[in-house]
Scaffold this motif. Structure first.
Motif, short mmCIF file in Angstrom:
data_model
loop_
_atom_site.label_atom_id
_atom_site.label_comp_id
_atom_site.label_asym_id
_atom_site.label_seq_id
_atom_site.Cartn_x
_atom_site.Cartn_y
_atom_site.Cartn_z
N ALA A 1 -11.83 -9.12 -1.10
CA ALA A 1 -11.09 -9.27 -0.06
C ALA A 1 -10.84 -7.80 0.62
O ALA A 1 -11.07 -7.89 1.87
CB ALA A 1 -9.78 -10.41 -0.02
N MET A 2 -10.45 -7.41 -0.71
CA MET A 2 -9.10 -6.23 -0.18
C MET A 2 -11.12 -4.66 -0.03
O MET A 2 -10.95 -4.10 1.33
CB MET A 2 -9.76 -5.45 -1.65
CG MET A 2 -7.27 -5.48 -2.42
SD MET A 2 -6.86 -4.78 -2.59
CE MET A 2 -7.88 -5.46 -4.81
N THR A 3 -12.10 -4.64 -0.19
CA THR A 3 -13.19 -4.23 0.38
C THR A 3 -13.53 -5.11 1.47
O THR A 3 -14.22 -4.23 2.34
CB THR A 3 -14.66 -4.61 -1.19
OG1 THR A 3 -14.09 -3.85 -1.82
CG2 THR A 3 -15.97 -3.67 -1.02
N ASN A 4 -14.01 -5.83 1.85
CA ASN A 4 -14.01 -6.95 3.09
C ASN A 4 -13.13 -6.38 4.39
O ASN A 4 -13.37 -6.76 5.53
CB ASN A 4 -14.16 -7.94 3.34
CG ASN A 4 -15.65 -7.87 2.33
OD1 ASN A 4 -16.46 -7.43 2.00
ND2 ASN A 4 -16.02 -9.00 1.73
N GLY A 5 -11.95 -6.01 3.54
CA GLY A 5 -10.99 -6.13 4.44
C GLY A 5 -9.91 -6.84 5.24
O GLY A 5 -8.97 -6.22 5.99
N ASP A 6 -10.25 -8.56 4.76
CA ASP A 6 -9.44 -8.84 5.10
C ASP A 6 -7.77 -9.16 3.94
O ASP A 6 -7.36 -9.76 4.44
CB ASP A 6 -10.09 -10.25 3.80
CG ASP A 6 -11.52 -10.46 4.27
OD1 ASP A 6 -12.00 -10.82 5.48
OD2 ASP A 6 -12.47 -11.08 3.85
N ILE A 7 -7.72 -8.23 3.47
CA ILE A 7 -6.26 -8.28 2.75
C ILE A 7 -6.10 -6.61 2.69
O ILE A 7 -7.20 -5.71 2.17
CB ILE A 7 -5.73 -8.86 1.67
CG1 ILE A 7 -7.02 -8.37 0.36
CG2 ILE A 7 -5.92 -10.21 2.23
CD1 ILE A 7 -6.39 -9.11 -1.14
N PRO A 8 -5.17 -5.92 3.09
CA PRO A 8 -5.12 -4.89 2.67
C PRO A 8 -4.79 -4.22 1.27
O PRO A 8 -4.73 -5.06 -0.03
CB PRO A 8 -3.20 -4.35 2.95
CG PRO A 8 -2.83 -5.60 3.54
CD PRO A 8 -3.97 -6.60 2.82
N PRO A 9 -5.44 -2.94 0.36
CA PRO A 9 -5.87 -2.59 -0.72
C PRO A 9 -4.45 -2.76 -1.47
O PRO A 9 -3.56 -2.05 -0.88
CB PRO A 9 -6.50 -1.32 -0.07
CG PRO A 9 -6.67 -0.89 1.25
CD PRO A 9 -5.98 -2.25 2.62
N SER A 10 -5.08 -2.53 -2.39
CA SER A 10 -3.50 -1.97 -3.83
C SER A 10 -3.96 -2.29 -5.05
O SER A 10 -5.22 -2.80 -5.03
CB SER A 10 -2.58 -3.58 -3.03
OG SER A 10 -3.19 -4.34 -3.78
N THR A 11 -3.46 -1.65 -5.78
CA THR A 11 -3.32 -0.96 -6.90
C THR A 11 -2.00 -1.59 -7.96
O THR A 11 -1.11 -0.48 -7.39
CB THR A 11 -4.38 0.39 -7.57
OG1 THR A 11 -5.59 0.20 -6.74
CG2 THR A 11 -4.12 -0.16 -9.30
#
Length: 372
Positions: free
Chosen positions: A307-317
């Motif tokens: 989902a992060m890779t596809n831009g569906d949710i903001p990336p986070s770590t």
């Protein structure tokens, strides 16, 4: 949460009450999670080869590249400019066929690496250093080490200050073997997870393989930290005089592993309860330990990454920051999906290696607020 404390090879156990799995109590007792925004892209995709792991010293950024690359190590300045490539892939002088394990010796400006079982090498990163840049730091010799016959080293080897060697092993006596600077065996350390915690049917070798220590050493060589494979478990060691003292935070064994045993063979598979806890090697500054943490079942973790890779949710770590006694001091949330992280020795800057469909690989920086 249970705490296993190993001091000079003797095991003491303290039990803490009402702590749930996967470090929830650690997070709850730490300061609130702090969201950190990246400063800028330091190294763009066109300056990287096929990066896998990122390290930092006070002079360089060090990237260990994919095993398929001709040059296995690339150096960059702290401003992000490419300096040089090192360590060609091969079997000749100043070459290795494969880097199985590595960590940074920031104090000596060296990359420590294992390219064969029981053999630790040092790659000199100092500008202007003359060959040979690759030298042996430790080679296990069972004929002279005085070790028990059953000792079986894995690919995790660490050199502490003064030449003490901490070696990951597969043994019921401990997850580590400690060697004196002269190469002779000293003792085992860190008693393995109790057999009852694994459940039925686990062969001994799988108990050790699923708990292989993955660690790093502080710039002064006097502190060490690691996690243990798929277990929710970390160890913190400090060198006091010539003796290593360990503290182990143990929350849960590897979960969701189903064993199949046949006539002369064994195999395993993961079920839906298998978790990803620590997805990458810790990094140590002069005073703290940084480690990425997930703590989710595989399917949830993979779905979240997609989902992060596809831009569906903001990336986070999520990154946990411990002191050298194993106490959680801070939790930070980066605004990227980090493949690897590194920290400056003075705790001022965190570097993250990330990848996106739009920009490819990049190294970005974060200014860290004071921890204590």
């Amino acid at each position: 949460m249970r705490y296993f404390i190993t001091i000079a090879g003797a095991l003491a156990v303290a039990l803490a009450s009402s702590c749930s799995g996967h470090g929830d109590a650690d997070i709850a007792s730490a300061p609130d999670t702090l969201d950190i925004k990246s400063n800028s892209v330091l190294i763009a995709d066109d300056a990287l080869i096929q990066p896998q792991t990122l390290y930092a010293t006070s002079q360089n950024l060090v990237v260990v590249n994919s095993p398929g690359c001709d040059s296995l190590v690339s150096l960059y300045s702290l401003s992000g400019s490419h300096s040089r490539n090192l360590l060609r892939k091969g079997n000749g002088p100043e070459e290795v066929a494969f880097i199985y394990s590595s960590y940074i010796d920031a104090g000596a400006d060296c990359l420590m690496l294992t390219s064969a079982p029981g053999s630790l090498s040092s790659l000199n990163l100092t500008a202007g250093a003359q060959p040979p840049l690759l030298t042996k730091a430790f080679t296990y010799d069972p004929a002279t080490a005085g070790t028990p016959d059953s000792l079986n080293l894995n690919m995790e080897l660490f050199r502490m200050a003064g030449g003490t060697i901490l070696a990951g092993v597969q043994s019921p006596e401990g997850y580590f073997a400690i060697f004196r600077p002269d190469g002779r065996f000293d003792r085992y350390a860190v008693t393995p997870i109790p057999e009852s915690d694994f459940g039925e049917g686990f062969p001994d070798y799988m108990k050790y393989n699923f708990c292989r220590p993955v660690g790093a050493v502080s710039p002064d060589g006097r502190h060490f930290a690691c996690y243990f494979g798929g277990a929710d478990m970390m160890a913190f060691a400090s060198l006091e005089a010539d003796s290593l003292t360990f503290k182990v935070n143990y929350d849960a064994p590897p979960r969701g592993i189903k064993i199949k045993i046949g006539d002369g063979w064994s195999a395993f598979e993961y079920d839906d309860t298998h978790c990803i806890n620590y997805p990458g090697r810790p990094c140590l500054s002069n005073s703290h330990v940084y480690v990425r943490y997930v703590g989710l079942p595989d399917k949830e973790a993979y779905a979240r990454n997609e989902a992060m890779t596809n831009g569906d949710i903001p990336p986070s770590t999520l990154v946990r920051i411990y002191d050298f006694n194993g106490t959680l001091r801070r939790v930070i949330n980066l605004d990227c999906m980090a493949l690897s992280i590194a920290v400056s020795p003075d705790d001022s800057t965190l570097y993250a290696l990330t990848e996106s469909a739009d920009s490819g690989y990049s190294c970005i920086t974060y200014a860290l607020p004071p921890i204590d």
